[in-house]
Design a protein around this motif. Structure first.
Motif: not given
Length: 184
Positions: A21-26, A29-33, A35-41, A44-49
């Motif tokens: 399990k990888v909650p998209m909200a987490e 937050t992880l990707i933002e942490g 230093g990346h910007l404008g993070v969107r998912t 639920q199957s694992g795409q983050a932009v």
């Protein structure tokens, strides 16, 4: 002025059947942490932009792989690709995508280029009307009955065909959406 670029990270094998399990909200937050910007998912199957002024596909994939493992406690294979790549994949589709239902067409994204020799043991005629074609670090799969019923997809995913690769498959709708979401 620092120029930023938009990428999509494709995580393999998460949130399937209640496992890994990888909650998209987490994940956002992880990707933002990092230093990346404008993070969107997307789904639920694992795409983050995300947008970033630093890195390239390989270094970003390594960074995200380590961060996901450290945060969630398990390793997830993932690929990072930019808009130009997704656009080229959609534009180069060897099948008549506009004439097919999106569930009939899939793209398997690979970590490195593959060639026909990897699949030389297959009797492709035995799977007809299912078929596949190779692209730039990608495999296009035509499965008229959908991925879940595809004998060819099952065979293509066997370790002998994916050895030493990260491989993750998305349906055509997701391929189109990733192109849209990564657009400058």
């Amino acid at each position: 002025m620092t120029r930023t670029k938009t990428y999509a990270a494709l995580l393999r094998g998460i949130n399937v059947g209640g496992n890994r399990k990888v909650p998209m909200a987490e994940l956002r937050t992880l990707i933002e942490g990092l230093g990346h910007l404008g993070v969107r998912t997307y789904l639920q199957s694992g795409q983050a932009v995300f947008t970033t002024p630093h890195g390239d596909e390989d270094s970003l994939a390594a960074e995200l792989t380590e961060a996901v493992e450290n945060h969630f406690g398990f390793r997830v294979d993932l690929l990072v690709r930019d808009h130009a790549y997704f656009r080229a994949i959609v534009d180069a589709c060897p099948f008549p995508a506009a004439d097919l239902e999106p569930r009939q067409l899939h793209v398997t994204y690979y970590s490195t280029p593959v060639d026909e020799t990897r699949f030389s043991d297959l009797d492709r005629t035995a799977f007809l009307p299912e078929d596949f074609r190779l692209g730039d670090r990608a495999l296009y799969l035509y499965a008229p009955e959908g991925l879940g019923r595809s004998k060819l997809a099952e065979t293509l995913s066997k370790p002998r065909h994916t050895k030493n690769l990260i491989a993750t498959t998305r349906n055509w709708n997701t391929a189109l959406k990733l192109t849209e979401l990564t657009a400058p």
